[in-house]
Write an enzyme that holds these catalytic residues in place. Structure first.
Site, PDB file in Angstrom:
ATOM      1  N   GLU A 289       0.829  -1.201   0.000  1.00 33.62           N
ATOM      2  CA  GLU A 289       0.000   0.000   0.000  1.00 33.62           C
ATOM      3  C   GLU A 289       0.868   1.257   0.000  1.00 33.62           C
ATOM      4  OE1 GLU A 289      -3.700   1.854   2.580  1.00 33.62           O
ATOM      5  OE2 GLU A 289      -2.035   0.933   3.643  1.00 33.62           O
TER       6      GLU A 289
ATOM      7  N   ARG B 143       3.293  32.049 -19.679  1.00 36.81           N
ATOM      8  CA  ARG B 143       2.850  33.300 -19.061  1.00 36.81           C
ATOM      9  C   ARG B 143       3.953  34.343 -19.136  1.00 36.81           C
ATOM     10  NH1 ARG B 143      -0.847  37.062 -17.857  1.00 36.81           N
ATOM     11  NH2 ARG B 143      -0.699  37.847 -15.708  1.00 36.81           N
TER      12      ARG B 143
ATOM     13  N   GLN C 288      14.515  33.424 -11.686  1.00 39.81           N
ATOM     14  CA  GLN C 288      15.017  32.342 -10.842  1.00 39.81           C
ATOM     15  C   GLN C 288      14.057  32.024  -9.695  1.00 39.81           C
ATOM     16  OE1 GLN C 288      18.960  33.573  -9.665  1.00 39.81           O
ATOM     17  NE2 GLN C 288      19.891  32.898 -11.597  1.00 39.81           N
TER      18      GLN C 288
END
Length: 393
Positions: free
Chosen positions: A251, A277, A288
């Protein structure tokens, strides 16, 4: 030392990726918004044979291991489903097929594994309880012997996938926790026929409203005088801890794979937006302050992947893998959270818009840091069991 994935795992990656390529991010967003199971993807995975990876060949499966399951889970998650929908590989191929193949009786394997291989039958796993929480050995759901049967009473919480499950792996106490010596004794796992138990009135459940992963409901489960035949025991009575470890370690590994895929999605979303953008006459990714958090996430993803594959490989080869599974889960969940947070920050105010997938990715990533085991308990294992530091209790 060879870091190349075996051809079996590469074939799984290609096959699952081919299925997932038919479904875009909008599809997964709709499934989450509508709170519905991705039926179309499930059907396509079943048709391609990608649900029976862990089922032995004699029962109609591919006879592969946890490594292939992990790669399938990672690939599905990375395609856009992210953490929520990757339960498709945790609930049935993981909890069901992998566990039955290792611990089921001949009769149980014959009856169930062929249906698990085709996706005709689904499973869920019921361990967590409201009072015990992360202390799994302290569960109080009790199975009392009554002739050749057992009668079970108790309550479970955060049990995912009950609505679709034909069988539930129900973890009980057959020796009360306070009397068990050692504490791992007295656990018994049952295979419960969910529809039959519901019809008989011995099993009821109630969905829990939640902030994410809504393609798969999670539930409160109530067990009241549920009568089960001895033939429904998975493994041995009072020795269910052997079954439990073979559920909990896979799991964690499969949820680490899910988190790793979710990290890949979030990083891809963040990087694409940072390239497209433009503000102040240049793409925001040229700054940066935007680029470096994304670059750091890439490093975290690659490091987590190494431990994920090592943990799965160790399980398949019969080696101890508890520490590796915990580290993989810790590293992958942190990478998913950092990736989602970086994508959110990169999008700025638009991250709050549900027209973008960032909010869904953030919600899915957050759950990975507390479920199925908290980061604090993972770190406690490393501190006490690996480093040998004193226990606090």
């Amino acid at each position: 030392m060879d870091f190349t994935l075996p051809e079996s795992a590469q074939a799984v990656r290609r096959g699952v990726a081919d299925v997932c390529a038919r479904y875009d991010m909008d599809y997964w967003q709709r499934c989450e918004t509508e709170k519905r199971w991705p039926e179309e993807v499930w059907a396509d995975l079943a048709k391609g044979g990608w649900l029976g990876l862990a089922v032995p060949e004699e029962y109609g499966g591919a006879g592969q291991g946890l490594l292939e399951l992990a790669v399938a889970t990672e690939t599905l998650s990375a395609s856009g489903s992210a953490g929520g929908s990757a339960f498709m590989y945790v609930l049935t191929p993981g909890f069901g097929a992998l566990t039955l193949a290792r611990h089921g009786s001949a009769e149980q394997k014959e009856a169930l594994l062929p249906k698990l291989a085709t996706g005709e039958m689904e499973t869920c796993f019921a361990l967590t309880e409201p009072d015990a929480g992360s202390n799994s050995l302290a569960i109080s759901t009790f199975a009392r012997r009554d002739g050749s049967d057992f009668v079970v009473n108790g309550q479970k919480v955060w049990i995912t996938g009950v609505q679709r499950a034909a069988r539930m792996l129900l973890v009980t106490r057959t020796i009360p926790a306070e009397r068990a010596r050692p504490r791992t004794d007295g656990l018994t796992v049952f295979l419960v026929d969910v529809p039959e138990a519901v019809r008989a009135g011995g099993l009821t459940y109630r969905p829990i409203p939640k902030m994410g992963a809504n393609t798969t409901p999670s539930n409160m489960v109530f067990v009241d005088d549920l009568r089960l035949p001895a033939s429904s025991v998975l493994g041995e009575v009072d020795r269910g801890v052997a079954v439990l470890w073979d559920v909990l370690n896979p799991e964690r590994i499969l949820l680490a794979a899910s988190a790793l895929g979710a990290a890949e999605v979030a990083l891809r979303v963040g990087v694409d937006y940072a390239k497209q953008r433009e503000v102040f006459g240049r793409p925001i990714g040229a700054n940066q302050a935007v680029a470096f958090p994304l670059a750091r996430v890439k490093a975290e993803i690659e490091l987590a992947r190494l431990m994920l594959y090592k943990a799965a490989w160790s399980f398949d080869n019969g080696l101890p893998c508890g520490t590796e599974a915990n580290i993989a889960k810790l590293a992958a969940s942190r990478a998913a959270w950092e990736a989602a947070d970086a994508a959110f920050q990169t999008h700025g105010g638009m991250a709050y818009s549900l027209e973008y997938p960032v909010a869904r990715l953030l919600a899915d990533a957050r759950i990975g840091r507390i479920a199925p085991v908290t980061e604090e308990l993972l770190l406690n294992h490393l501190a006490t069991q690996v480093l040998g530091l004193p226990r606090s209790f």
